[in-house]
Design an enzyme around this catalytic site. Structure first.
Site, PDB file in Angstrom:
ATOM      1  N   ASN A 219      -5.277  12.200   6.182  1.00  0.00           N
ATOM      2  CA  ASN A 219      -5.469  11.964   4.940  1.00  0.00           C
ATOM      3  C   ASN A 219      -3.985  12.025   4.554  1.00  0.00           C
ATOM      4  OD1 ASN A 219      -8.495  11.496   4.256  1.00  0.00           O
ATOM      5  ND2 ASN A 219      -8.265  13.243   5.574  1.00  0.00           N
TER       6      ASN A 219
ATOM      7  N   ARG B 219     -21.423  11.373   2.097  1.00  0.00           N
ATOM      8  CA  ARG B 219     -21.773  10.149   2.168  1.00  0.00           C
ATOM      9  C   ARG B 219     -21.809   9.133   3.464  1.00  0.00           C
ATOM     10  NH1 ARG B 219     -16.219   9.002  -0.863  1.00  0.00           N
ATOM     11  NH2 ARG B 219     -15.507   9.941   0.729  1.00  0.00           N
TER      12      ARG B 219
ATOM     13  N   LYS C  87      -9.595   1.036   4.428  1.00  0.00           N
ATOM     14  CA  LYS C  87      -9.604   2.271   4.870  1.00  0.00           C
ATOM     15  C   LYS C  87     -10.563   3.164   4.386  1.00  0.00           C
ATOM     16  CE  LYS C  87      -6.062   3.814   1.847  1.00  0.00           C
ATOM     17  NZ  LYS C  87      -4.686   4.461   1.673  1.00  0.00           N
TER      18      LYS C  87
ATOM     19  N   GLU D 120     -19.671   9.771   6.715  1.00  0.00           N
ATOM     20  CA  GLU D 120     -18.607  10.840   6.454  1.00  0.00           C
ATOM     21  C   GLU D 120     -19.056  12.042   7.324  1.00  0.00           C
ATOM     22  OE1 GLU D 120     -16.428  12.064   2.653  1.00  0.00           O
ATOM     23  OE2 GLU D 120     -18.581  12.579   2.580  1.00  0.00           O
TER      24      GLU D 120
ATOM     25  N   GLY E  16       0.524  -1.110   0.160  1.00  0.00           N
ATOM     26  CA  GLY E  16      -0.130   0.026   0.064  1.00  0.00           C
ATOM     27  C   GLY E  16       0.879   1.440  -0.093  1.00  0.00           C
TER      28      GLY E  16
ATOM     29  N   VAL F 196      -8.768  11.403  -2.236  1.00  0.00           N
ATOM     30  CA  VAL F 196      -9.605  12.461  -3.295  1.00  0.00           C
ATOM     31  C   VAL F 196      -8.672  12.921  -4.364  1.00  0.00           C
ATOM     32  CG1 VAL F 196     -11.193  13.153  -1.469  1.00  0.00           C
ATOM     33  CG2 VAL F 196      -9.139  14.565  -1.795  1.00  0.00           C
TER      34      VAL F 196
ATOM     35  N   SER G 293      -3.432   5.467  -2.064  1.00  0.00           N
ATOM     36  CA  SER G 293      -4.679   4.926  -2.782  1.00  0.00           C
ATOM     37  C   SER G 293      -5.904   4.983  -2.255  1.00  0.00           C
ATOM     38  CB  SER G 293      -4.461   3.229  -2.897  1.00  0.00           C
ATOM     39  OG  SER G 293      -3.964   2.916  -1.720  1.00  0.00           O
TER      40      SER G 293
ATOM     41  N   LYS H 118      -9.719   9.111  11.959  1.00  0.00           N
ATOM     42  CA  LYS H 118     -11.229   8.539  11.784  1.00  0.00           C
ATOM     43  C   LYS H 118     -11.530   7.768  13.091  1.00  0.00           C
ATOM     44  CE  LYS H 118     -11.651   9.135   6.813  1.00  0.00           C
ATOM     45  NZ  LYS H 118     -10.241   9.862   6.827  1.00  0.00           N
TER      46      LYS H 118
END
Length: 600
Positions: free
Chosen positions: A438, A530, A357, A533, A281, A446, A443, A400
């Site tokens: 973030n 979403r 994730k 979120e 990753g 946004v 991968s 998160k």
């Protein structure tokens, strides 16, 4: 041999100039007409002068210099050498008691000698710079930055026949109207488009450091202007041509380089075996790259994706041929497979980056997948790391996990808790978790999505005009994970300094402008939040506090509440099977993670 010849030639030239200065000192002392008896005295004492100045210049290490690169440091050393030579020459003349020797010559000579020796070096530097000067037929280029930043950029561009700097725009108001290397500051950064139009330039080089406000301002003022920047330090080593490159999002949002405890990390990794899960990753692969730099004896890379682990193997074999790399395709859910790998490799340090994730994907239809991988996979890896006696175990977590509103975040918070629970069972292993937000370009983030949408001609889809996120670059995040793994005490949760949050809509606008398009050409549409979120992410829960660490970008979160029973977690996952009801799974998560607020 060539170097010796060069030093001898330089010495001969210097001594000829020293003799000319000696004659000039006598000439000036006697008003341009030296009497015969003093002319003989000058000739008689000339060898003493040459010997003294050769010794003085050699003592000051002047003959290590390359004339074509002469600068202020070299001229300061030259002044020291002349001063030493003058003192030695004066001492020799006085000791020999030369009759009626004019003492004013001893004051005039070093001044004339310094002038001549300095002049020949400056002339060599001037000729070298003239050979490297910008060609008049180069493409016009405007420099963005203060005079100090512009000076560094101009120095880096020397010898480039592709560019012809024509103007500077500076964020410092007092610098407008001034010039450097005959290139004038024609206005503030906000006038970039106007200055480019006036000079015929279609390209601007942003010389200000990454993350500076000037970079963002230049982007906003760059309508119709292509923006370039100088390569980052790591890129100078990777590319044959270290010229300007197109400016990227990381250059606009980047921050100061991470301060790494290189000695401590070298001691932790050098000569040892390190294991990384999720190695294929974005974060896992960068962790492998960073770890390889510290002289690890064996790097064990584990990932469920065959293609990802193959790509990583090819990259690391080429970049670090001396390192022993071991590459496994394995699923962290399979305890016995992990146990077999760890028993075979005996890692001293384990970095666990394997995880699901993607928030919306884990929120519907795949909730059990998040639990199986993020919770059970973490528990499996933590247990086998403790069983093999690993020195350290580091869990890569997320912001998160703080006051989670989605299954993915709740599963990562529960993963942090089970790591703390396992830490109590294996006191010989230091278990730590690291939270961050973030990561640019990772991968599922946004940025790749927006880039694809822009390439298709839009629209760029943003969920909400007020949604904000913390961002950092992949190398920065990985380096801080390494640093936290070195510093942490067992059971600690580290929080990274993520800087200021960024509005996602502003991120989209920056990417549109970086592509050379406008918002009229690539519209932005809002699609609504979403499932699961949040408008903003937190790095610390409301019932948590944090304490500083010796590292300015790392803090330790203090958590409260009971830890889950490891056996109870294992029983529930086993009994839940492959398809538990979403309501039951969320209720179970809420019982273990009280701060989790599931959507209705």
């Amino acid at each position: 041999m060539r170097r010796l010849r060069s030093i001898l030639l330089t010495l001969v030239i210097d001594m000829v100039l020293v003799l000319l200065a000696w004659a000039g000192a006598f000439w000036l002392r006697f008003n341009l007409e030296v009497p015969p008896e003093f002319r003989a005295l000058a000739i008689e004492s000339a060898p003493l002068c040459v010997l003294a100045y050769a010794a003085g210049l050699a003592a000051a290490r002047v003959y290590r210099h390359v004339w074509s690169y002469t600068g202020l440091p070299e001229l300061r050393q030259l002044t020291l050498g002349v001063a030493l030579g003058a003192l030695l020459c004066t001492a020799m003349v006085l000791m020999l008691r030369l009759p009626a020797f004019p003492r004013s010559v001893m004051l005039l000579h070093p001044l004339i000698a310094l002038l001549l020796l300095g002049a020949v070096r400056i002339a060599a530097r001037t000729l070298a710079e003239r050979r490297m000067s910008f060609r008049a037929d180069g493409r016009p280029l405007v420099i963005v930055g203060s005079l100090a930043d512009a000076s560094d950029a101009l120095r880096a561009l020397k010898g480039s026949h592709q560019w012809q700097p024509v103007a500077i725009v500076s964020p410092v108001a007092s610098e407008v109207g001034r010039a450097i290397q005959d290139i004038r500051v024609m206005g503030p950064v906000g006038s970039l488009a106007e200055v480019c139009a006036a000079t015929g330039a279609q390209t601007a080089l942003v010389a200000s450091p990454p993350g500076s406000s000037e970079r963002h301002e230049a982007l906003l003022a760059s309508s119709g202007v292509a923006l370039l920047t100088m390569p980052r330090p790591d890129e100078w080593l990777k590319t044959e041509s270290a010229g300007p490159r197109r400016i990227e999002l990381e250059d606009l949002l980047g921050r100061a380089a991470v301060q790494l405890d290189v000695a401590g990390l070298s001691e932790l990794f050098s000569g040892r075996t390190v294991l990384v899960t999720g190695a294929g990753g974005s974060i896992g692969a960068e962790l492998c790259r960073q770890i390889a730099r510290f002289g690890v004896a064996r790097l064990v890379c584990v990932d469920v994706s065959e293609f990802a682990i193959y790509q990583l193997e090819q990259e690391l074999r080429e970049a670090h041929p001396q390192m022993q790399g071991v590459y496994y395709t394995a699923n962290v859910r399979e305890l016995e497979r992990l146990r077999a790998i760890v028993q075979a490799q005996a890692p001293a340090v384990v970095f666990h980056a394997a995880a699901y994730k993607h928030v919306p994907l884990m929120e519907e239809l795949n909730e059990i997948e998040a639990v199986q991988t993020n919770v059970l996979g973490t528990l499996n890896m933590a247990r086998v790391a403790g069983e093999c006696g690993a020195k350290r175990f580091v869990l890569v977590s997320t912001d998160k996990a703080v006051n989670p509103t989605n299954v993915m975040g709740a599963s990562k918070r529960l993963a942090e808790q089970v790591v703390q629970g396992v830490a109590a069972l294996h006191p010989q292993t230091q278990y730590v978790s690291v939270r961050f937000g973030n990561v640019l370009g990772s991968s599922g983030s946004v940025v790749p999505l927006f880039t694809r949408q822009i390439a298709r001609g839009g629209p760029v889809t943003v969920t909400h005009p007020q949604i904000v996120r913390y961002f950092m670059t992949i190398p920065e995040a990985s380096q801080l994970v390494l640093q936290a793994g070195l510093m942490g005490e067992s059971g600690q949760i580290f929080v990274l300094d993520m800087g200021e949050p960024v509005k996602i809509v502003e991120l989209a606008r920056m990417l549109i402008r970086l592509s050379g398009r406008t918002e009229q050409e690539i519209p932005i549409t809002f699609t609504g939040l979403r499932p699961g979120e949040k408008l903003f992410e937190e790095l610390l829960a409301s019932d948590e506090t944090s304490v500083p660490t010796p590292h300015p970008k790392l803090r330790v979160a203090k958590t409260s509440g009971p830890l889950p029973e490891i056996d109870a977690v294992l029983r529930w996952v086993a009994q839940a099977g492959p398809a538990p009801s979403a309501a039951d799974l969320r209720a179970w998560l809420r019982s273990l993670v009280p701060e989790y607020t599931a959507p209705r």
